[in-house]
Motif scaffolding. Sequence first.
Motif, PDB file in Angstrom:
ATOM      1  N   PRO A  89       0.814  -1.224   0.000  1.00  0.00           N
ATOM      2  CA  PRO A  89       0.000   0.000   0.000  1.00  0.00           C
ATOM      3  C   PRO A  89       0.849   1.277   0.000  1.00  0.00           C
ATOM      4  N   TRP A  90       1.901   1.309   0.824  1.00  0.00           N
ATOM      5  CA  TRP A  90       2.677   2.541   0.924  1.00  0.00           C
ATOM      6  C   TRP A  90       3.479   2.841  -0.333  1.00  0.00           C
ATOM      7  N   ARG A  91       3.770   1.833  -1.108  1.00  0.00           N
ATOM      8  CA  ARG A  91       4.424   2.069  -2.401  1.00  0.00           C
ATOM      9  C   ARG A  91       3.542   2.976  -3.264  1.00  0.00           C
ATOM     10  N   TYR A  92       2.255   2.692  -3.270  1.00  0.00           N
ATOM     11  CA  TYR A  92       1.314   3.497  -4.049  1.00  0.00           C
ATOM     12  C   TYR A  92       0.975   4.814  -3.362  1.00  0.00           C
ATOM     13  N   PHE A  93       0.835   4.796  -2.042  1.00  0.00           N
ATOM     14  CA  PHE A  93       0.541   6.036  -1.321  1.00  0.00           C
ATOM     15  C   PHE A  93       1.668   7.048  -1.499  1.00  0.00           C
ATOM     16  N   LEU A  94       2.904   6.595  -1.359  1.00  0.00           N
ATOM     17  CA  LEU A  94       4.036   7.512  -1.508  1.00  0.00           C
ATOM     18  C   LEU A  94       4.126   8.050  -2.927  1.00  0.00           C
ATOM     19  N   ALA A  95       3.871   7.212  -3.915  1.00  0.00           N
ATOM     20  CA  ALA A  95       3.873   7.681  -5.304  1.00  0.00           C
ATOM     21  C   ALA A  95       2.790   8.736  -5.496  1.00  0.00           C
ATOM     22  N   TRP A  96       1.619   8.514  -4.910  1.00  0.00           N
ATOM     23  CA  TRP A  96       0.532   9.478  -5.045  1.00  0.00           C
ATOM     24  C   TRP A  96       0.896  10.793  -4.353  1.00  0.00           C
ATOM     25  N   PHE A  97       1.413  10.716  -3.132  1.00  0.00           N
ATOM     26  CA  PHE A  97       1.803  11.930  -2.407  1.00  0.00           C
ATOM     27  C   PHE A  97       2.907  12.685  -3.138  1.00  0.00           C
ATOM     28  N   THR A  98       3.845  11.981  -3.719  1.00  0.00           N
ATOM     29  CA  THR A  98       4.927  12.621  -4.466  1.00  0.00           C
ATOM     30  C   THR A  98       4.369  13.382  -5.662  1.00  0.00           C
ATOM     31  N   GLU A  99       3.409  12.795  -6.326  1.00  0.00           N
ATOM     32  CA  GLU A  99       2.828  13.412  -7.517  1.00  0.00           C
ATOM     33  C   GLU A  99       1.831  14.525  -7.190  1.00  0.00           C
ATOM     34  N   ASN A 100       1.090  14.377  -6.095  1.00  0.00           N
ATOM     35  CA  ASN A 100      -0.019  15.284  -5.816  1.00  0.00           C
ATOM     36  C   ASN A 100       0.145  16.144  -4.570  1.00  0.00           C
ATOM     37  N   GLY A 101       1.241  15.986  -3.845  1.00  0.00           N
ATOM     38  CA  GLY A 101       1.425  16.743  -2.609  1.00  0.00           C
ATOM     39  C   GLY A 101       0.891  15.968  -1.418  1.00  0.00           C
ATOM     40  N   TRP A 102       1.249  16.450  -0.242  1.00  0.00           N
ATOM     41  CA  TRP A 102       0.955  15.730   0.992  1.00  0.00           C
ATOM     42  C   TRP A 102      -0.369  16.180   1.601  1.00  0.00           C
ATOM     43  N   SER A 103      -1.412  16.149   0.812  1.00  0.00           N
ATOM     44  CA  SER A 103      -2.740  16.525   1.275  1.00  0.00           C
ATOM     45  C   SER A 103      -3.584  15.272   1.485  1.00  0.00           C
ATOM     46  N   LEU A 104      -3.890  14.990   2.737  1.00  0.00           N
ATOM     47  CA  LEU A 104      -4.708  13.823   3.041  1.00  0.00           C
ATOM     48  C   LEU A 104      -6.127  14.014   2.499  1.00  0.00           C
ATOM     49  N   GLY A 105      -6.636  15.237   2.553  1.00  0.00           N
ATOM     50  CA  GLY A 105      -7.964  15.526   2.010  1.00  0.00           C
ATOM     51  C   GLY A 105      -8.050  15.222   0.526  1.00  0.00           C
ATOM     52  N   ALA A 106      -7.019  15.605  -0.216  1.00  0.00           N
ATOM     53  CA  ALA A 106      -6.996  15.326  -1.655  1.00  0.00           C
ATOM     54  C   ALA A 106      -6.928  13.826  -1.915  1.00  0.00           C
ATOM     55  N   MET A 107      -6.207  13.105  -1.038  1.00  0.00           N
ATOM     56  CA  MET A 107      -6.128  11.661  -1.221  1.00  0.00           C
ATOM     57  C   MET A 107      -7.489  11.022  -0.959  1.00  0.00           C
ATOM     58  N   VAL A 108      -8.184  11.455   0.063  1.00  0.00           N
ATOM     59  CA  VAL A 108      -9.518  10.914   0.347  1.00  0.00           C
ATOM     60  C   VAL A 108     -10.457  11.214  -0.821  1.00  0.00           C
ATOM     61  N   ASP A 109     -10.353  12.414  -1.381  1.00  0.00           N
ATOM     62  CA  ASP A 109     -11.154  12.738  -2.565  1.00  0.00           C
ATOM     63  C   ASP A 109     -10.833  11.780  -3.716  1.00  0.00           C
ATOM     64  N   ALA A 110      -9.563  11.460  -3.888  1.00  0.00           N
ATOM     65  CA  ALA A 110      -9.154  10.552  -4.964  1.00  0.00           C
ATOM     66  C   ALA A 110      -9.694   9.147  -4.735  1.00  0.00           C
ATOM     67  N   TRP A 111      -9.825   8.752  -3.483  1.00  0.00           N
ATOM     68  CA  TRP A 111     -10.377   7.432  -3.181  1.00  0.00           C
ATOM     69  C   TRP A 111     -11.813   7.315  -3.668  1.00  0.00           C
ATOM     70  N   HIS A 112     -12.496   8.441  -3.782  1.00  0.00           N
ATOM     71  CA  HIS A 112     -13.898   8.443  -4.202  1.00  0.00           C
ATOM     72  C   HIS A 112     -14.057   8.987  -5.631  1.00  0.00           C
ATOM     73  N   ALA A 113     -13.060   8.749  -6.462  1.00  0.00           N
ATOM     74  CA  ALA A 113     -13.082   9.251  -7.837  1.00  0.00           C
ATOM     75  C   ALA A 113     -14.152   8.590  -8.684  1.00  0.00           C
ATOM     76  N   ASN A 114     -14.514   7.363  -8.356  1.00  0.00           N
ATOM     77  CA  ASN A 114     -15.557   6.655  -9.112  1.00  0.00           C
ATOM     78  C   ASN A 114     -16.233   5.644  -8.205  1.00  0.00           C
ATOM     79  N   ALA A 115     -17.294   5.025  -8.716  1.00  0.00           N
ATOM     80  CA  ALA A 115     -18.078   4.093  -7.902  1.00  0.00           C
ATOM     81  C   ALA A 115     -17.255   2.876  -7.480  1.00  0.00           C
TER      82      ALA A 115
END
Length: 108
Positions: free
Chosen positions: A22-48
């Motif tokens: 999991p952290w392999r993907y989380f770190l890649a996402w944070f590196t690309e999108n910044g360290w915003s937990l709110g933005a990550m939660v939004d990304a988790w709900h990108a589709n059904a």
Amino acid sequence: MGTFSPLRILYLILCIVGIILPWRYFLAWFTENGWSLGAMVDAWHANAASSGLVWDLTVAAAALTVWIVHEAYTRRDWLLLASIPATFGVGVSLGLPLHLFLRGRREA
């Protein structure tokens, strides 16, 4: 302290895998999108489909937490509670095998 049976070693290996994958993907996402937990939660709900997985894991984490608390209380084994922050800090992929690993030390 219990012995390291083949099953406990397997649980320990699953703990390590449950952190790395999991952290392999989380770190890649944070590196690309910044360290915003709110933005990550939004990304988790990108589709059904991803929202369904989030809710599946949320219910699994809640059930695991109830089980951990129950076992810690009935067994008077407070170290089992360490699995709760592991579950919510990393995921069920760490919390469940960690709980099984810790639980196994009393059964060996």
